[in-house]
Design a protein around this motif. Structure first.
Motif: not given
Length: 92
Positions: A61, A54-56, A59, A52
């Motif tokens: 988490s 990098e997320t859109s 971030d 996790v």
């Protein structure tokens, strides 16, 4: 500019971690900042290992991993700092 952000994030994470930990902490502000930087680095590594990194959007988490790591590192670092200098909580 990356080093400046590391210091700012470390400072904030260190202060938040100190606020979460119970009791009085004796470590100075500069050491708390270093502990926060180490917590951010450890949290990033854990997030990368968990997939996790990098997320859109925000971030959340990754930030949670950083905060948890900072709390652990500040707690352990505070114990080592206190043991090294011999400062103890006053007895009541």
């Amino acid at each position: 500019m990356g080093w400046l952000w590391a210091i700012i994030v470390g400072f904030v994470l260190g202060l938040v971690a100190k606020a979460i930990l119970p009791g009085k902490q004796y470590s100075p502000l500069w050491l708390t900042t270093i502990f926060g930087i180490l917590g951010a680095l450890a949290g990033n590594a854990i997030a990368r290992a968990a997939g996790v990194e990098e997320t859109s959007g925000i971030d959340w988490s990754r930030h949670a991993f950083q905060l948890i790591a900072a709390v652990i590192i500040v707690g352990v670092g505070e114990m080592l700092y206190t043991a090294t200098l011999g400062k103890r909580k006053p007895r009541t």
